[in-house]
Scaffold this motif. Structure first.
Motif, short mmCIF file in Angstrom:
data_model
loop_
_atom_site.label_atom_id
_atom_site.label_comp_id
_atom_site.label_asym_id
_atom_site.label_seq_id
_atom_site.Cartn_x
_atom_site.Cartn_y
_atom_site.Cartn_z
N LEU A 189 49.17 39.97 46.52
CA LEU A 189 48.36 40.00 45.52
C LEU A 189 48.98 40.10 44.51
CD1 LEU A 189 45.73 41.03 47.28
CD2 LEU A 189 45.57 38.54 47.52
N SER A 190 49.71 41.02 44.37
CA SER A 190 50.24 41.06 42.48
C SER A 190 51.03 40.33 42.16
CB SER A 190 51.43 41.76 43.04
OG SER A 190 52.96 41.49 43.14
N ASN A 191 51.25 38.67 42.99
CA ASN A 191 51.37 37.50 42.17
C ASN A 191 50.25 36.46 41.94
OD1 ASN A 191 53.97 38.16 42.94
ND2 ASN A 191 54.14 37.21 43.98
N GLU A 192 49.20 37.29 42.17
CA GLU A 192 47.93 36.20 41.92
C GLU A 192 47.46 37.61 40.40
OE1 GLU A 192 46.69 34.06 43.67
OE2 GLU A 192 48.78 34.35 45.25
N HIS A 193 46.56 36.05 39.83
CA HIS A 193 45.83 36.25 38.67
C HIS A 193 43.77 36.22 38.96
CE1 HIS A 193 49.48 36.50 36.27
NE2 HIS A 193 49.53 35.10 37.64
N GLY A 194 43.51 36.95 37.68
CA GLY A 194 41.79 36.08 38.12
C GLY A 194 41.15 37.29 39.34
N ILE A 195 40.05 36.60 39.58
CA ILE A 195 39.54 37.06 40.72
C ILE A 195 40.18 37.52 41.14
CG2 ILE A 195 38.67 35.12 42.09
CD1 ILE A 195 36.56 36.02 41.97
N TRP A 196 41.28 36.81 42.17
CA TRP A 196 42.02 37.72 43.30
C TRP A 196 42.97 38.45 42.94
CZ3 TRP A 196 38.81 36.21 46.46
CH2 TRP A 196 38.11 35.00 46.26
N ALA A 197 43.24 38.71 42.38
CA ALA A 197 44.34 39.88 41.28
C ALA A 197 44.40 41.16 42.17
CB ALA A 197 44.42 40.01 40.22
N ALA A 198 45.00 41.68 42.81
CA ALA A 198 45.07 42.19 43.07
C ALA A 198 44.68 43.80 42.53
CB ALA A 198 47.18 43.63 42.91
N ASP A 199 44.37 43.67 41.41
CA ASP A 199 43.69 44.76 40.48
C ASP A 199 41.94 44.99 40.07
OD1 ASP A 199 46.09 45.37 39.15
OD2 ASP A 199 45.99 44.09 37.29
N ASN A 200 41.62 43.58 41.32
CA ASN A 200 40.17 43.52 40.97
C ASN A 200 39.95 43.22 42.51
OD1 ASN A 200 39.41 42.95 38.84
ND2 ASN A 200 40.20 40.13 39.05
N LEU A 201 41.24 44.15 43.38
CA LEU A 201 41.16 44.08 45.09
C LEU A 201 40.25 46.01 44.41
CD1 LEU A 201 43.45 44.13 47.10
CD2 LEU A 201 41.22 43.13 47.95
N SER A 202 38.82 46.35 45.13
CA SER A 202 38.02 47.47 45.14
C SER A 202 38.50 48.38 46.92
CB SER A 202 36.86 47.33 46.04
OG SER A 202 36.19 46.73 46.49
N GLU A 203 38.46 47.37 47.52
CA GLU A 203 39.51 47.82 49.38
C GLU A 203 40.19 46.96 50.35
OE1 GLU A 203 36.23 49.39 53.60
OE2 GLU A 203 35.38 49.04 51.41
N ILE A 204 40.97 47.51 51.38
CA ILE A 204 41.72 47.14 52.08
C ILE A 204 41.32 47.72 53.30
CG2 ILE A 204 43.96 46.15 52.46
CD1 ILE A 204 44.58 46.62 49.85
N ASN A 205 40.83 47.03 54.29
CA ASN A 205 40.22 47.43 55.51
C ASN A 205 40.97 47.07 56.78
OD1 ASN A 205 38.36 47.51 58.06
ND2 ASN A 205 38.84 49.64 57.36
#
Length: 271
Positions: A189-205
């Motif tokens: 996800l570090s290579n993604e931008h916008g809504i799917w970027a890692a910075d926009n994640l709130s949780e990984i289950n």
């Protein structure tokens, strides 16, 4: 006139090869003397170098005058200098690099350190600082780096604006593979931008058999996928999200299951 007597054919003159005891002792004595001289020379040479080394350990010519530390900011550099006693100007040769390396790496924000002497007055320290990419939520909150390694408990005054990792037990050793899964997801996800970027994640289950559920801040849906296929599924997820957004259905989506070979399954909230 008498004939000269000739030796008979077939007879050979033999030499007396009986060892003389005196010669043997002289040879042994000579060899022993040579060995003794060599050993004495080695001992004297070793004592000479040892004396020189001890002299250099106390010599002002080998005093530590400069510490070149890279990879950290000035605040952390000052903290490490004080922690390791490098402000006291010790002798450069007297520093045990291996012990100093271990001492530096015990700092919670240091992942790795490489040290090298540059005679006569400089010590270089190349630091790899820990960089948090997520926070593991178990019995406490712990920072996790990009390698999937938990490295420090989060204090109240520290930044908590990172994705939360759930689904991992308190026994981190037994769940080491699951943490590697998180590292893979974050790297993808570090290579993604916008809504799917890692910075926009709130949780990984993290779930069983390689399944992960992703929760984004700007999307109310749960996104389920096998972590091994995540990079392949992202383009399809983008297209699906654009379609749902253009059709006005994006806010009603509660689950997107990408773990299908021929597409995705979308679940909506009840009308």
């Amino acid at each position: 006139m008498s004939r000269q007597q000739r030796p008979k054919k077939g007879l050979k003159k033999t030499e007396d090869r009986t060892a003389v005891p005196g010669n043997t002792f002289r040879r042994l004595g000579s060899g022993f003397l040579k060995v003794t001289i060599v050993m004495a020379a080695i001992t004297l040479l070793s004592l000479f170098f040892l004396s020189v080394y001890h002299y250099l350990l106390k010599s002002p010519y080998m005093r530590l005058e400069r510490v070149q530390m890279t990879g950290v900011d000035d605040h952390l550099k000052a903290e490490l200098m004080a922690l390791c006693g490098l402000n006291t100007e010790p002798n450069l040769l007297a520093i045990n690099l291996e012990d100093l390396k271990k001492q530096i790496e015990e700092h919670p924000w240091i992942r790795n350190a490489r040290l090298q002497r540059q005679l006569p007055h400089t010590l270089t320290i190349d630091i790899e600082e820990q960089t948090p990419v997520a926070i593991l939520l178990s019995d406490r909150m712990v920072y996790v780096n990009s390698h999937g390694e938990p490295f420090k408990a989060v204090t109240q005054s520290e930044n908590v604006d990172f994705p939360i990792i759930t689904g991992i037990s308190d026994d981190l050793k037994s769940d080491e593979n699951r943490l590697e899964t998180v590292a893979h997801v974050m790297h993808t996800l570090s290579n993604e931008h916008g809504i799917w970027a890692a910075d926009n994640l709130s949780e990984i289950n993290v779930r069983e058999e390689g399944e992960v559920a992703l929760y984004y801040r700007e999307l109310g849906a749960e996104i389920v996928c096998n972590w091994r296929n995540l990079s392949e599924k992202i383009p399809g997820l983008r297209r699906l999200a654009d379609h749902l957004k253009s059709s006005g259905k994006i806010d009603r989506v509660r689950r997107i299951d990408l773990d299908y070979a021929d597409g995705a399954v979308v679940s909506f909230e009840a009308s």
